[in-house]
Design a protein around this motif. Structure first.
Motif, short mmCIF file in Angstrom:
data_model
loop_
_atom_site.label_atom_id
_atom_site.label_comp_id
_atom_site.label_asym_id
_atom_site.label_seq_id
_atom_site.Cartn_x
_atom_site.Cartn_y
_atom_site.Cartn_z
N TYR A 179 37.83 40.71 -44.79
CA TYR A 179 36.71 39.81 -45.02
C TYR A 179 35.84 39.68 -43.76
O TYR A 179 36.35 39.47 -42.66
N ILE A 180 34.57 39.84 -43.97
CA ILE A 180 33.63 39.63 -42.87
C ILE A 180 32.84 38.37 -43.20
O ILE A 180 32.06 38.35 -44.16
N SER A 181 33.10 37.31 -42.46
CA SER A 181 32.51 36.03 -42.84
C SER A 181 31.16 35.81 -42.15
O SER A 181 30.88 36.39 -41.10
N ASN A 182 30.37 34.98 -42.78
CA ASN A 182 29.03 34.71 -42.28
C ASN A 182 28.96 33.26 -41.80
O ASN A 182 28.93 32.33 -42.60
N LYS A 183 28.95 33.08 -40.50
CA LYS A 183 28.82 31.73 -39.94
C LYS A 183 27.48 31.59 -39.24
O LYS A 183 27.34 30.82 -38.29
N HIS A 200 21.26 34.00 -44.64
CA HIS A 200 22.07 34.61 -45.69
C HIS A 200 22.15 36.12 -45.42
O HIS A 200 21.19 36.84 -45.65
N THR A 226 26.86 40.43 -46.42
CA THR A 226 27.99 41.02 -45.71
C THR A 226 28.57 42.22 -46.46
O THR A 226 29.19 43.09 -45.87
N TYR A 240 10.51 30.04 -47.46
CA TYR A 240 9.91 31.17 -46.72
C TYR A 240 8.39 30.99 -46.63
O TYR A 240 7.77 31.32 -45.61
N TYR A 294 24.64 26.30 -54.03
CA TYR A 294 25.71 27.25 -53.66
C TYR A 294 27.08 26.65 -53.92
O TYR A 294 28.00 27.37 -54.32
N GLU A 347 30.56 29.37 -48.27
CA GLU A 347 30.01 29.98 -47.06
C GLU A 347 28.47 29.92 -47.04
O GLU A 347 27.87 29.57 -46.02
N SER A 348 27.85 30.25 -48.18
CA SER A 348 26.39 30.20 -48.24
C SER A 348 25.88 28.77 -48.17
O SER A 348 24.80 28.51 -47.62
N LEU A 377 27.17 26.49 -46.38
CA LEU A 377 27.17 26.16 -44.95
C LEU A 377 25.99 26.79 -44.22
O LEU A 377 25.47 26.21 -43.26
N VAL A 378 25.58 27.97 -44.68
CA VAL A 378 24.37 28.59 -44.09
C VAL A 378 23.20 27.62 -44.23
O VAL A 378 22.43 27.40 -43.29
N GLU A 379 23.09 27.02 -45.41
CA GLU A 379 21.97 26.09 -45.66
C GLU A 379 22.06 24.85 -44.76
O GLU A 379 21.06 24.37 -44.27
N ARG A 394 23.43 24.72 -41.84
CA ARG A 394 23.05 25.13 -40.48
C ARG A 394 21.53 25.31 -40.37
O ARG A 394 20.92 24.99 -39.35
N ARG A 395 20.92 25.84 -41.43
CA ARG A 395 19.46 26.02 -41.41
C ARG A 395 18.76 24.67 -41.26
O ARG A 395 17.80 24.54 -40.51
#
Lengths: 202, 473
Positions: free
Chosen positions: A81-85, A89, A92, B91, B135, B142-143, B145-147, B149-150
């Motif tokens: 698994y390659i996680s995205n932190k 977006h 991966t 965007y 999400y 995971e996605s 959490l991306v939001e 952080r954004r």
């Protein structure tokens, strides 16, 4: 009267300039390896560049020679698994495929299917047990077990002010011995992007 | 000469009137869409908005369009479509950091509706909260959490955004007419984002980041009393509790975020008297209503002066809710606490921009008035020379009325604002043994049940279950 004419003309022209912009679409085909940066976000070029550099570092690492001398064969590797932190977006799956491709093409390691792919393959093998001829059917419990798993994580840091932005993407990858949990190789690759948005445009 | 002048003047007026079609904020589409929202038929409301893409929402309103459909799709539980629309909005807001000089001139000459709508500050922030919730519903922690952080990154850039607004104002030349102080950002930490981040990091097993977000949730309340002027609710735990019970997190949203209406002031003169007329806008159907007429006697004043000023005003659309109870299988789990007053954030951030808007409006109206008066004087002079008599007077009167109407039509406040964000966000965390439960959220005011939202059966498992309830009307 001239003043009035000029005023009306300027008012009308300025507004038309501002509001009557039209949009059109044009499409040009370009080489898939051509570098095109539009928004400054992570893109296919970044993915490919990092994958190439990582695999280059991986196959030139000391762990490979050590394993070969101890085991007398190429190591069997799986990409985990390659996680995205990061705060973007990042696809991966694309990056994982880039890594797999580079590893397979390097010829330095033996590569096995990922866990999701294995599930599909096992389903197919089970199906073959009842439907394929004995000579052509794939044997059960004959899979090649992986010696190492490659895992990774994406992070990013953003600094911005006055329409200028610097984004540092960091990709950390580790090769882990599945049997002993020992980390045999670690590397990281940074991509730093400077993005400047013009404050004015026509 | 007179014939030529009289031909050109109506042509100019006609051109302005046609141009003004795109310099008035379209709001009537909301009346039909809101009727569906009241029935909780969010998908039908989204279809109403989609049907007027290109008419009520032009290219320059693309941010508004994507915000409106994106939020409606979220409530309609069409999470992928919602994410797609909200991403387009986000965007586009990012791209619109680049100001169009031609449109800036257009807005200076006509009004701010000529510009691309680049979103209110609160809209740009809460986009990421609803994308994160999308999400979560799509089971993509995971996605989500991306939001989060954004959003946290955007909080760091708010001062930059205010500076850009001020720079634009300064460059426009309007600052020479009306001095406005620079804006100092007072919003640095978003409590709702930190609350959500704490849960999501905990779900990922990243307890250190969860702890940091929990601490920053507390800091948001402690250090920003202007933004969070209400008691802080309990933050979520940053580590899993001991024992077999698992956390269940609820988010509830009530009311609609603020709307905008135009308050119009007309100043007219007759012989010796100035008239001040105020026209308000109905908050439900957006129709204009006469609000007030006042007079002032000014001896020596002559007939014919006319000026229109229109300012945007943000009005609240929330309704009082003082208790939100959460039930699992008809047993009360507890109440939810107010976590984010989106309405208050919208009002506070808009109030900071308002001096710039007022400065621009006043300057623009004065410049237009001066140009118009000069033009009318020149026209009247020509008519006096060439026509004269009663016919000339009537012609001057007609020309004056037509010119006033044309200039008035160009002076409209920018009333664009997304219509479907909620006004208040509530949150709460409870512990349950793993299993399947029937959940219900009830909204009360002064002991009266306002709305009961049956969330149906949900599975509670090892990771936090995150459930959402919405009560917009």
């Amino acid at each position: 009267m001239k003043k009035l004419n000029v005023t009306l003309f300027i008012l009308g022209t300025l507004f038309l300039l501002g509001s009557c912009a039209t949009t059109s679409t044009s499409v040009d085909r370009i080489a898939s390896d051509e570098v095109v940066d539009l928004s400054g976000r992570w893109n296919d070029t970044d993915s490919r560049l990092v994958a190439e550099t990582m695999v280059d570092s991986l196959i030139n690492g000391r762990w490979l020679g050590k394993f070969r001398s101890e085991e007398g064969r190429d190591p069997v590797v799986i990409v985990g698994y390659i996680s995205n932190k990061s705060s973007e977006h990042i696809e991966t799956a694309t990056f994982t495929k880039d890594i797999e491709r580079e590893l397979v093409n390097s010829g330095e390691v033996t590569f096995v299917a990922s866990s999701n792919e294995r599930l599909q393959l096992r389903e197919e093998k089970l199906d073959q047990q009842g439907n394929a001829t004995e000579e052509t059917m794939a044997a059960l419990a004959a899979e090649t077990g992986a010696d190492f798993m490659l895992i990774g994580v994406f992070t990013s840091q953003t600094d911005a002010a006055e329409g200028k932005k610097v984004v540092l993407y960091k990709v950390d990858m580790e090769m882990i011995d599945i049997e002993t949990n020992q980390k045999v190789w670690i590397d990281s690759k940074d991509i730093k992007k400077y993005i400047e948005r013009s404050k004015n445009s026509w | 000469m007179v014939g030529k002048a009289l031909r050109i003047l109506p042509a100019g007026i006609f051109l302005l009137l046609i141009s003004c079609a795109s310099t008035v904020t379209s709001q009537m589409q909301y009346v039909e869409a809101e009727a569906y929202v009241k029935q909780r038929n969010y998908y039908a409301a989204a279809e109403v908005i989609e049907d007027v893409k290109g008419t009520a929402y032009k290219e320059k309103e693309r941010v508004l369009y994507y915000l409106d459909v994106g939020m409606l799709y979220h409530y309609a539980q069409r999470y992928e479509e919602s994410n797609s629309a909200l991403t387009e909005a986000e965007y586009a807001i990012e791209e619109l950091y680049t100001n169009s000089i031609s449109k800036s001139i257009g807005s200076a000459v006509l009004n701010d509706n000529a510009r691309d709508y680049s979103g209110e500050i609160y809209e740009d922030l809460y986009i990421n909260i609803f994308k994160a919730l999308n999400y979560i519903a799509l089971d993509d922690n995971e996605s989500a959490l991306v939001e989060v952080r954004r959003l946290n990154n955007k909080m760091n850039l708010l001062q930059d955004k205010y500076n850009a607004l001020y720079d634009e104002y300064s460059r426009s030349g309007e600052a020479t007419q009306a001095k406005v102080n620079e804006i100092t950002n007072q919003f640095h930490e978003n409590a709702l984002a930190r609350y959500l981040g704490c849960i999501l990091y905990r779900n990922e097993g990243d307890y250190d980041d969860a702890r940091i977000d929990r601490r920053n949730f507390n800091n948001a309340f402690l250090t920003q009393p202007l933004i969070y002027p209400f008691p802080m609710g309990l933050p979520p735990d940053s580590q899993p509790a001991e024992g077999t019970a698992v956390p269940v997190n609820f988010f509830a949203f009530s009311g609609q975020s603020p709307g905008k209406k135009g308050i119009t002031y007309y100043i007219d003169s007759s012989a010796g008297t100035l008239f001040f007329t105020t026209v308000d806008q109905n908050e439900d159907n957006y129709l204009k209503e006469l609000a007030d007429i006042d007079t002032m006697f000014v001896p020596g004043l002559s007939y014919g002066f006319h000026m229109k000023l229109q300012f945007p005003r943000m009005f609240n659309r929330s309704f009082p809710v003082d208790k939100i109870y959460v039930y699992a299988d008809d047993l009360i789990l507890g109440t939810l606490g107010l976590t984010e007053d989106i309405e208050h954030v919208a009002q506070t951030t808009f109030a900071q921009e308002l001096p710039l808007i007022v400065g621009k409006t006043v300057t623009r109206a004065i410049v237009k008035g001066v140009v118009k008066e000069a033009g009318q004087a020149a026209t009247n002079s020509v008519i006096d020379d060439q026509v004269g008599g009663l016919g000339g007077e009537l012609l001057k009167l007609a020309m004056g009325v037509a010119t006033d109407a044309a200039v008035d039509a160009t002076e409209n406040a920018d009333l664009r604002i997304s219509n479907f964000f909620p006004a208040k966000a509530y949150a709460g965390e409870f512990y349950l043994e793993p299993g399947v439960y029937n959940f219900r959220v009830e909204y009360y005011y002064q002991g009266s049940l306002l709305f009961s939202d049956n969330l149906g059966q949900r599975e509670v498992n090892r990771n936090s279950s995150i459930l959402e309830s919405v009560f917009l009307f």
